[in-house]
Design an enzyme around this catalytic site. Structure first.
Site, PDB file in Angstrom:
ATOM      1  N   ALA A  44     -33.192  -9.421  -0.508  1.00  0.00           N
ATOM      2  CA  ALA A  44     -32.153  -8.774   0.300  1.00  0.00           C
ATOM      3  C   ALA A  44     -31.310  -9.794   1.063  1.00  0.00           C
ATOM      4  O   ALA A  44     -30.121  -9.575   1.293  1.00  0.00           O
ATOM      5  CB  ALA A  44     -32.788  -7.788   1.274  1.00  0.00           C
ATOM      6  N   THR A  45     -31.896 -10.913   1.440  1.00  0.00           N
ATOM      7  CA  THR A  45     -31.110 -11.933   2.160  1.00  0.00           C
ATOM      8  C   THR A  45     -29.939 -12.382   1.288  1.00  0.00           C
ATOM      9  O   THR A  45     -28.791 -12.442   1.748  1.00  0.00           O
ATOM     10  CB  THR A  45     -31.996 -13.142   2.531  1.00  0.00           C
ATOM     11  OG1 THR A  45     -33.055 -12.682   3.366  1.00  0.00           O
ATOM     12  CG2 THR A  45     -31.206 -14.218   3.246  1.00  0.00           C
ATOM     13  N   SER A  51     -34.868  -5.303  -1.237  1.00  0.00           N
ATOM     14  CA  SER A  51     -35.798  -6.309  -1.766  1.00  0.00           C
ATOM     15  C   SER A  51     -36.957  -5.652  -2.495  1.00  0.00           C
ATOM     16  O   SER A  51     -37.421  -4.583  -2.070  1.00  0.00           O
ATOM     17  CB  SER A  51     -36.414  -7.102  -0.603  1.00  0.00           C
ATOM     18  OG  SER A  51     -35.770  -8.325  -0.416  1.00  0.00           O
ATOM     19  N   GLY A  52     -37.493  -6.317  -3.509  1.00  0.00           N
ATOM     20  CA  GLY A  52     -38.643  -5.776  -4.240  1.00  0.00           C
ATOM     21  C   GLY A  52     -39.917  -5.700  -3.405  1.00  0.00           C
ATOM     22  O   GLY A  52     -40.683  -4.750  -3.503  1.00  0.00           O
ATOM     23  N   THR A  70     -30.425 -17.938 -14.893  1.00  0.00           N
ATOM     24  CA  THR A  70     -31.370 -17.282 -15.800  1.00  0.00           C
ATOM     25  C   THR A  70     -32.068 -16.136 -15.091  1.00  0.00           C
ATOM     26  O   THR A  70     -32.563 -16.299 -13.973  1.00  0.00           O
ATOM     27  CB  THR A  70     -32.412 -18.311 -16.301  1.00  0.00           C
ATOM     28  OG1 THR A  70     -31.714 -19.338 -16.985  1.00  0.00           O
ATOM     29  CG2 THR A  70     -33.422 -17.666 -17.238  1.00  0.00           C
ATOM     30  N   CYS A  94     -40.201 -13.261  19.160  1.00  0.00           N
ATOM     31  CA  CYS A  94     -39.663 -14.416  19.880  1.00  0.00           C
ATOM     32  C   CYS A  94     -39.413 -15.556  18.906  1.00  0.00           C
ATOM     33  O   CYS A  94     -40.254 -15.840  18.069  1.00  0.00           O
ATOM     34  CB  CYS A  94     -40.666 -14.912  20.913  1.00  0.00           C
ATOM     35  SG  CYS A  94     -40.942 -13.729  22.201  1.00  0.00           S
TER      36      CYS A  94
END
Ligand SMILES: Cc1ncc(COP(=O)(O)O)c(C=O)c1O
Length: 397
Positions: free
Chosen positions: A72-73, A199-200, A240, A325
């Site tokens: 996702a990033t 994300s997976g 790939t 934090c």
């Protein structure tokens, strides 16, 4: 030694054994490059295209609209940078104050590169006001990005009305749905979401694989690639293809599609069971909205008890400190500050994330172990006395 209990399903999830089984042959037998012009390649390509269909069916898009990324990033970066660069590297960007850094930090970078940015506030329950987001759209807005569900307090955002207003104005709308996919039903086409990231490893699939969906028809969203290379994935995300991971992602989506409804119900029951253990403790409060919330999320503060200390005392119970934090600062998370929590309240926040593999017995045992630590810390902490006095004065429980 006490058993290990995993209640940190926002951070990541265990890969479902069915997913692992499906992936294995693609490491050892069907290991072709999906772009190679021979049997091995064709086999791999077929597996990738089948997975694209599985992903597309889960989130309500066309298979051709699915772009596989590393997570996702990367998807968030590709969506925001890709659209911003396509717009000539200038313009106005709208997002919320409670985005994950994978969106928030990209937007900060766009600001450094000249974007003008509007950060929309959330209310005390952690939900953005759709009208406020819509009012902040301008003629020069090039993208609006609002997460589907928050990763700390689990609040679900009013994505559809915002997306619809963006569609009317011709502004690409992106949503980071990393915490929402698999936990609540999502249909990007119906909700008019042009770009969707996830994300997976948050949906019982493997780590290192993610998806960005990008609308190709009415509207066609154009993205500048972040990487340059081959022609894979229409050149938008060359490289790939990670066939075993893609196969795992595909099956993870199919499993979610079949099981999400029943699973959400079961996980919400576990979450509520956990709260029943905590609710009669003095000075305990839930953070975030209780109705508009992911089924597995419980974010609570035992006032006067530092979350970081609880975590250190309980390494075998995997939970997370809501205050997250940074290593070098003691600033509580922007999300908890955005919903108006005091520093003390935010530093006490603990995030519990229930998921597919948790059982009622685990919930009961984790609760007992957490309460034992909380009570011990309170018995020895002078801060707790102060917290009790102040919360009694405010009528907080
Ligand atoms: C809302 C949200 N967005 C993005 C990410 C980043 O996902 P990944 O680390 O898989 O790239 C996370 C992970 O915690 C998340 O919760």
């Amino acid at each position: 030694m006490a058993s290990r209990i995993y209640l940190d399903n926002h951070a990541t999830t265990r890969t479902d054994p069915r997913v692992v089984d499906a992936m294995l042959p693609y490491f050892t037998e069907q290991y072709g490059n999906a772009n190679s012009p021979h049997l091995f390649g064709w086999e791999a390509d077929e597996a990738v295209e089948a997975a694209r269909i599985q992903v597309a069916e889960l989130v309500g898009v066309e298979p051709k609209e699915v772009i596989f990324t590393s997570g996702a990033t990367e998807s968030d970066n590709l969506a925001l940078r890709g659209v911003f660069d396509e717009a000539g590297g200038q313009g106005h960007v709208v997002t919320s104050r409670i985005e994950h850094p994978a969106v928030g930090q990209v937007v900060e970078d766009l600001r450094r590169r000249g974007a003008s940015v509007t950060l929309v506030d959330v209310d005390a329950s952690g939900v953005v006001d759709a009208d406020q987001v819509i009012r902040s759209l301008r003629d020069d807005t090039v993208i609006c990005s609002i997460m589907w569900a928050n990763n700390e307090i689990g609040t679900i955002q009013p994505v559809a009305p915002i997306a619809s207003a963006c569609r009317e104005r011709g502004i690409p709308f992106h949503s980071d749905a990393s915490q929402a996919v698999g936990r609540v039903p999502i249909n990007a086409r119906q909700a008019q979401v042009d770009l969707l990231s996830f994300s997976g490893h948050k949906i019982y699939g493997p780590k290192g694989i993610g998806v960005l969906t990008a609308s190709r028809r009415r509207p066609r969203i154009r993205l500048q690639p972040m990487f340059h290379g081959g022609s894979q994935q229409f050149g938008v995300r060359p490289g790939t293809l990670a066939v075993p991971l893609i196969v795992g992602m595909g099956l993870a989506c199919t499993l979610v599609r079949a099981e999400q409804k029943a699973e959400a119900h079961r996980v919400a029951e576990l979450r509520d069971r956990l709260w029943v253990h905590f609710r009669d403790e003095p000075n305990v409060v839930q953070n975030g909205d209780f109705a508009r919330r992911l089924p597995g999320t419980l974010n609570v503060s035992f006032l006067g008890v530092e979350a970081q200390t609880v975590l250190l005392e309980l390494p075998g119970v995997a939970i997370s400190s809501g205050s997250a934090c940074a290593a070098d600062s003691h600033e509580p998370s922007p999300v908890l500050r955005a919903i108006g929590l005091s520093s003390e309240h935010a530093h006490a926040a603990l995030r519990f994330g229930l998921g597919r593999f948790n059982t009622a017995d685990e919930v009961d045992e984790a609760a007992i172990r957490v309460l034992e630590v909380v009570r011990r810390l309170r018995a020895t902490s002078p801060i707790h006395g102060a917290a009790r006095a102040s919360s009694q004065a405010e009528g907080t429980k």
